[in-house]
Motif scaffolding. Structure first.
Motif, PDB file in Angstrom:
ATOM      1  N   ASP A 189       0.860  -1.176   0.000  1.00 30.70           N
ATOM      2  CA  ASP A 189       0.000   0.000   0.000  1.00 30.70           C
ATOM      3  C   ASP A 189       0.901   1.232   0.000  1.00 30.70           C
ATOM      4  N   ARG A 190       0.807   2.037  -1.065  1.00 33.07           N
ATOM      5  CA  ARG A 190       1.749   3.146  -1.196  1.00 33.07           C
ATOM      6  C   ARG A 190       1.584   4.182  -0.094  1.00 33.07           C
ATOM      7  N   ILE A 191       0.405   4.271   0.511  1.00 30.80           N
ATOM      8  CA  ILE A 191       0.184   5.258   1.560  1.00 30.80           C
ATOM      9  C   ILE A 191       0.755   4.765   2.886  1.00 30.80           C
ATOM     10  N   ILE A 192       0.467   3.515   3.214  1.00 28.98           N
ATOM     11  CA  ILE A 192       0.873   2.969   4.511  1.00 28.98           C
ATOM     12  C   ILE A 192       2.327   2.482   4.499  1.00 28.98           C
ATOM     13  N   HIS A 440      -3.728  14.136  -2.101  1.00 32.09           N
ATOM     14  CA  HIS A 440      -3.588  12.694  -1.966  1.00 32.09           C
ATOM     15  C   HIS A 440      -2.222  12.288  -2.523  1.00 32.09           C
ATOM     16  N   PRO A 441      -1.414  11.570  -1.740  1.00 29.71           N
ATOM     17  CA  PRO A 441      -0.065  11.219  -2.214  1.00 29.71           C
ATOM     18  C   PRO A 441      -0.061  10.338  -3.458  1.00 29.71           C
ATOM     19  N   GLY A 442      -1.173   9.661  -3.723  1.00 27.69           N
ATOM     20  CA  GLY A 442      -1.217   8.815  -4.906  1.00 27.69           C
ATOM     21  C   GLY A 442      -1.425   9.568  -6.201  1.00 27.69           C
ATOM     22  N   VAL A 443      -1.731  10.860  -6.122  1.00 29.91           N
ATOM     23  CA  VAL A 443      -2.041  11.635  -7.324  1.00 29.91           C
ATOM     24  C   VAL A 443      -0.983  12.703  -7.603  1.00 29.91           C
ATOM     25  N   VAL A 444      -0.020  12.860  -6.710  1.00 35.99           N
ATOM     26  CA  VAL A 444       0.944  13.951  -6.866  1.00 35.99           C
ATOM     27  C   VAL A 444       1.784  13.819  -8.134  1.00 35.99           C
ATOM     28  N   GLY A 445       2.040  12.603  -8.572  1.00 38.86           N
ATOM     29  CA  GLY A 445       2.811  12.432  -9.800  1.00 38.86           C
ATOM     30  C   GLY A 445       2.108  13.030 -11.002  1.00 38.86           C
ATOM     31  N   LEU A 446       0.790  12.902 -11.042  1.00 40.82           N
ATOM     32  CA  LEU A 446       0.018  13.469 -12.139  1.00 40.82           C
ATOM     33  C   LEU A 446       0.048  14.998 -12.095  1.00 40.82           C
ATOM     34  N   ARG A 456       6.849  24.119 -18.716  1.00 36.71           N
ATOM     35  CA  ARG A 456       8.063  23.710 -19.434  1.00 36.71           C
ATOM     36  C   ARG A 456       9.314  23.754 -18.551  1.00 36.71           C
ATOM     37  N   ARG A 457       9.183  23.169 -17.374  1.00 39.61           N
ATOM     38  CA  ARG A 457      10.306  23.073 -16.455  1.00 39.61           C
ATOM     39  C   ARG A 457      10.006  21.935 -15.482  1.00 39.61           C
ATOM     40  N   PRO A 458      11.025  21.354 -14.847  1.00 46.66           N
ATOM     41  CA  PRO A 458      10.766  20.291 -13.875  1.00 46.66           C
ATOM     42  C   PRO A 458       9.835  20.775 -12.777  1.00 46.66           C
ATOM     43  N   ALA A 459       9.011  19.879 -12.286  1.00 48.64           N
ATOM     44  CA  ALA A 459       8.051  20.251 -11.244  1.00 48.64           C
ATOM     45  C   ALA A 459       7.904  19.126 -10.231  1.00 48.64           C
ATOM     46  N   PHE A 460       7.770  19.516  -8.973  1.00 47.99           N
ATOM     47  CA  PHE A 460       7.487  18.578  -7.888  1.00 47.99           C
ATOM     48  C   PHE A 460       6.118  18.903  -7.307  1.00 47.99           C
ATOM     49  N   ALA A 461       5.391  17.868  -6.930  1.00 46.63           N
ATOM     50  CA  ALA A 461       4.148  18.025  -6.184  1.00 46.63           C
ATOM     51  C   ALA A 461       4.263  17.131  -4.957  1.00 46.63           C
ATOM     52  N   ILE A 462       3.984  17.694  -3.775  1.00 48.20           N
ATOM     53  CA  ILE A 462       4.226  16.983  -2.516  1.00 48.20           C
ATOM     54  C   ILE A 462       2.967  16.986  -1.659  1.00 48.20           C
ATOM     55  N   ALA A 463       2.594  15.820  -1.153  1.00 53.93           N
ATOM     56  CA  ALA A 463       1.454  15.697  -0.236  1.00 53.93           C
ATOM     57  C   ALA A 463       1.999  15.541   1.180  1.00 53.93           C
ATOM     58  N   PHE A 464       1.636  16.467   2.071  1.00 54.84           N
ATOM     59  CA  PHE A 464       2.133  16.444   3.448  1.00 54.84           C
ATOM     60  C   PHE A 464       1.100  15.816   4.374  1.00 54.84           C
ATOM     61  N   ASP A 465       1.583  15.021   5.334  1.00 53.05           N
ATOM     62  CA  ASP A 465       0.677  14.451   6.324  1.00 53.05           C
ATOM     63  C   ASP A 465       0.592  15.372   7.544  1.00 53.05           C
ATOM     64  N   ASP A 467       1.942  15.217  10.331  1.00 51.63           N
ATOM     65  CA  ASP A 467       3.220  15.418  11.014  1.00 51.63           C
ATOM     66  C   ASP A 467       4.197  16.252  10.193  1.00 51.63           C
ATOM     67  N   GLY A 468       3.771  16.723   9.015  1.00 55.32           N
ATOM     68  CA  GLY A 468       4.639  17.545   8.184  1.00 55.32           C
ATOM     69  C   GLY A 468       5.601  16.762   7.324  1.00 55.32           C
ATOM     70  N   VAL A 469       5.365  15.447   7.202  1.00 53.80           N
ATOM     71  CA  VAL A 469       6.205  14.624   6.333  1.00 53.80           C
ATOM     72  C   VAL A 469       5.556  14.562   4.955  1.00 53.80           C
ATOM     73  N   GLY A 470       6.323  14.923   3.940  1.00 54.45           N
ATOM     74  CA  GLY A 470       5.768  14.989   2.592  1.00 54.45           C
ATOM     75  C   GLY A 470       6.215  13.846   1.706  1.00 54.45           C
ATOM     76  N   THR A 471       5.256  13.294   0.965  1.00 52.15           N
ATOM     77  CA  THR A 471       5.543  12.290  -0.060  1.00 52.15           C
ATOM     78  C   THR A 471       5.322  12.959  -1.406  1.00 52.15           C
ATOM     79  N   GLY A 472       6.363  13.032  -2.209  1.00 53.28           N
ATOM     80  CA  GLY A 472       6.258  13.797  -3.445  1.00 53.28           C
ATOM     81  C   GLY A 472       6.758  13.072  -4.664  1.00 53.28           C
ATOM     82  N   SER A 473       6.347  13.585  -5.828  1.00 51.14           N
ATOM     83  CA  SER A 473       6.809  13.086  -7.121  1.00 51.14           C
ATOM     84  C   SER A 473       7.269  14.259  -7.959  1.00 51.14           C
ATOM     85  N   GLY A 474       8.261  14.008  -8.781  1.00 47.16           N
ATOM     86  CA  GLY A 474       8.767  15.037  -9.676  1.00 47.16           C
ATOM     87  C   GLY A 474       8.771  14.541 -11.109  1.00 47.16           C
ATOM     88  N   ARG A 475       8.558  15.454 -12.055  1.00 51.07           N
ATOM     89  CA  ARG A 475       8.625  15.138 -13.478  1.00 51.07           C
ATOM     90  C   ARG A 475       9.544  16.158 -14.142  1.00 51.07           C
TER      91      ARG A 475
END
Length: 658
Positions: A189-192, A440-446, A456-465, A467-475
């Motif tokens: 489970d990517r969240i847990i 939602h951390p499962g959608v940040v990549g999109l 037209r530049r690299p981008a990160f999207a981060i979902a914070f819980d 506790d302030g811990v972020g799970t992010g994806s970059g393209r």
């Protein structure tokens, strides 16, 4: 390689298209591209005489603005894909292979040389398949896996939660089931649990009776989990393709063509492609041991899974990958995989499956399970032969995908607001970093992907819980290695963990380190991003009228396919066509009809652009002339196939810019 041949009526002259300076009408119908293709002659575009020239400057395809378009609706210059050199290469390919010029031009424009063209047109799995033993650790993995088969050991498959992981897991499961085993598939489970193997999962698999675990599309950097497996006496084999450093985790074998000490030259494979090679090696080893009383399982019947994972993981469709996809799509036409057939049905696919369907209709539905639902749904769907169960899972994935789409719209609106705020009136940062506690951390990549496309530049999207811990994806964008930058940020102590490829990366970061992350990325990547943004060009393979966009043309273009990452779809321009209809449809798309001067017409659709400059240009041009550029595809709606255009860009004919 096929024998050289000439057209039945001998070599033909090579005409050119010359567009009127004002480009207010379509070219003379005598110059229909279709007639050129049938005669095996050249489709060549001369510059629009209205384009600006410098005295004494000799224009070439490399410097020419096609149709005079120097700034389109998306801010791009239009240029002919073929350079002077590749045009000559195309002629040589056409003559040697006896193929229509348009096919040769598509190949040459994508870097296929004369000597490779014959094999490229007819890719053979046999000729392109490497000896699996050339991958380091393959022999050790094969022996251990063959032992497990002979001993009827308890085997668990630990896969990633994306399409590549699901197809790898289903492929291995089908292979082992055909040999009499009953493997357990475990998708975290990517969240847990987060990405990849974890110590708790290893203990769970051991307690469930597994003595051997295969980690697929993951495991190359799972030091803690694999150390735990070693401590509890659990054997682990890794089959992966992600980049990895010099230090490797403890396991019996780590098969990964992107290991620094691997010299196989197969680093372009997706994990499912590596998994297929493992199965090839396993069957070979079992034959040596005289395991089979009759015939060994038919691995080719499972190439549909390999094609799906290869396309959806956006690896280059070159070499072995191209053979995988070409042969895999043929296997898909038989609808032998109950899960794939059910998924195509719920996605309302009309006509034969193509790489486009795999990447944009089937793949997102499988990914929806891993993003916001049960991550194991995809692997279960693709490994079952129960048509009833397949239908139920496919329906569930379809509903999850709809939920994911709605979630994406809301998240993208917030992410775009954050991006706009930092862009201000200037160029803004080289790398966009956005985030929210409500995402939602499962959608940040999109979200990262959409922001990358828009700005037209690299981008990160981060979902914070909480506790302030972020799970992010970059393209990322071409020429900017985001994966390497993320790994460097981990080494610098800015990120908790992270990794990935040049074009995509994942990370975990504490909120209070986000400012440091922004500074780090800016300092490391600013020069590369600036270089990437300098050349904002749409490369076009040729210009046609609506009457030239025919089924015959599509049949010719198919010879140079399949298209995807590393082998881009041909892009054509429709010069000065009237927009007879344009309206918003679906989730921010624009559907339109285009008419040429000879009253021929073609339908088109531009995806996810209604609120962007391209969509606004199309909607605002009702009843007016536009140059329109895009890719051609077949619409099988209501039976008879019709050619339509997937619109990528547009420009005003007279000025060639907005």
């Amino acid at each position: 390689m096929r024998e050289r041949s000439e057209p039945a009526n001998g070599p033909q002259p090579v005409p050119s298209f010359i567009w009127p300076a004002a480009a207010t009408s379509s070219p003379d119908s005598r110059y229909s591209p279709l007639s050129f293709h049938r005669q095996h002659t050249s489709l060549h575009l001369l510059p629009d005489p209205s384009a600006t020239r410098t005295e004494g400057f000799r224009e070439t395809p490399e410097t020419r603005a096609l149709l005079g378009v120097t700034r389109s609706a998306t801010g791009r210059v239009w240029r002919e894909r073929l350079t002077t050199a590749s045009s000559m290469q195309a002629q040589a390919i056409s003559q040697r292979e006896g193929i229509p010029d348009i096919v040769a031009r598509v190949l040459a424009g994508r870097g296929v040389d004369v000597d490779a063209a014959g094999e490229f047109l007819e890719p053979s799995l046999r000729s392109l398949m490497p000896d699996p033993s050339t991958l380091i650790d393959m022999d050790a993995a094969t022996v251990r896996l063959a032992d497990a088969v002979e001993r009827r050991e308890g085997v668990a498959i630990f896969g990633d939660y994306d399409v590549d992981g699901a197809t790898s897991s289903a492929l291995m499961a089908r292979g082992l089931m055909s040999l009499g085993l009953e493997p357990r598939i475990y998708i975290p489970d990517r969240i847990i649990e987060g990405y990849g193997p974890n110590p708790a999962a290893m203990r769970d698999l051991k307690a469930g009776g597994a003595s051997l675990v295969l980690t697929l599309d993951c495991g190359s950097v799972s030091f803690d989990a694999l150390e735990e497996a070693r401590k509890i006496g659990l054997s682990v084999l890794v089959a992966d393709h992600h980049q990895v450093g010099e230090t490797l985790p403890p396991c019996e074998a780590l098969v990964n063509p992107n290991r620094q000490d691997d010299l196989s030259g197969q680093g372009h494979l997706a994990a499912v492609g590596v998994t297929f090679l493992v199965l090839v090696a396993l069957m070979r080893e079992l034959k040596k041991r005289r395991y089979f009383n009759g015939n060994a399982p038919d691995l080719l019947s499972w190439l549909d899974l390999v094609a799906l994972g290869t396309v959806c993981d956006v690896v280059p469709l070159q070499g072995l990958n191209r053979a995988y996809v070409t042969k895999g799509i043929v296997a898909m036409h038989r609808r032998a995989n109950a899960g794939l057939a059910a998924l195509a049905d719920v996605a309302r696919v009309n006509g034969p499956l193509t790489p486009y369907h795999l990447g944009f209709l089937l793949g997102p539905r499988i990914n929806a399970g891993g993003r916001i639902g049960d991550a194991a749904l995809g692997a279960r769907l693709l490994s079952t032969d129960d048509t009833r169960l397949a239908g139920e899972i496919a329906g569930q994935l379809d509903r999850l995908n709809s939920e994911r789409q709605a979630m994406e719209v809301a998240m993208l609106e917030e992410g775009e607001a954050q991006a706009t705020a930092v862009m201000l009136d200037g160029e803004g940062p080289a790398v966009l970093v956005t985030g929210s506690e409500t995402w939602h951390p499962g959608v940040v990549g999109l979200i990262a992907s959409r922001l990358k496309e828009r700005h037209r530049r690299p981008a990160f999207a981060i979902a914070f819980d909480a506790d302030g811990v972020g799970t992010g994806s970059g393209r990322s964008v071409p020429g900017v290695d985001l994966g390497a930058a993320v790994r460097a940020a981990v080494e610098a102590g800015i990120l908790v963990k992270g990794g990935g490829h040049a074009m995509a990366a994942g990370l975990t970061v504490h909120r209070d380190r986000v400012p440091d992350l922004k500074v780090f990325m800016e300092e490391r990547l600013a020069a590369e991003v600036a270089s990437s943004r300098e050349d904002h060009v749409l490369k076009i393979d040729g210009a046609i009228t609506a009457s030239g966009a025919t089924l015959d043309l599509m049949s010719l273009l198919e010879k140079a396919g399949p298209y995807g990452a590393g082998h881009a779809e041909p892009v054509f321009a429709l010069p000065a066509h009237r927009v007879t209809f344009a309206d918003k449809v679906g989730n921010g798309h624009v559907r339109l009809s285009l008419s040429a001067n000879d009253r021929s017409s073609i339908k088109g659709i531009a995806f996810r652009c209604a609120d962007q400059p391209l969509g606004q240009a199309l909607l605002g041009a009702r009843g007016k002339m536009l140059h329109v550029a895009g890719c051609l595809s077949l619409d099988h709606w209501q039976g008879a196939p019709k050619v339509q255009m997937r619109v990528l860009d547009a420009a005003e004919p007279r000025l060639g810019q907005r």
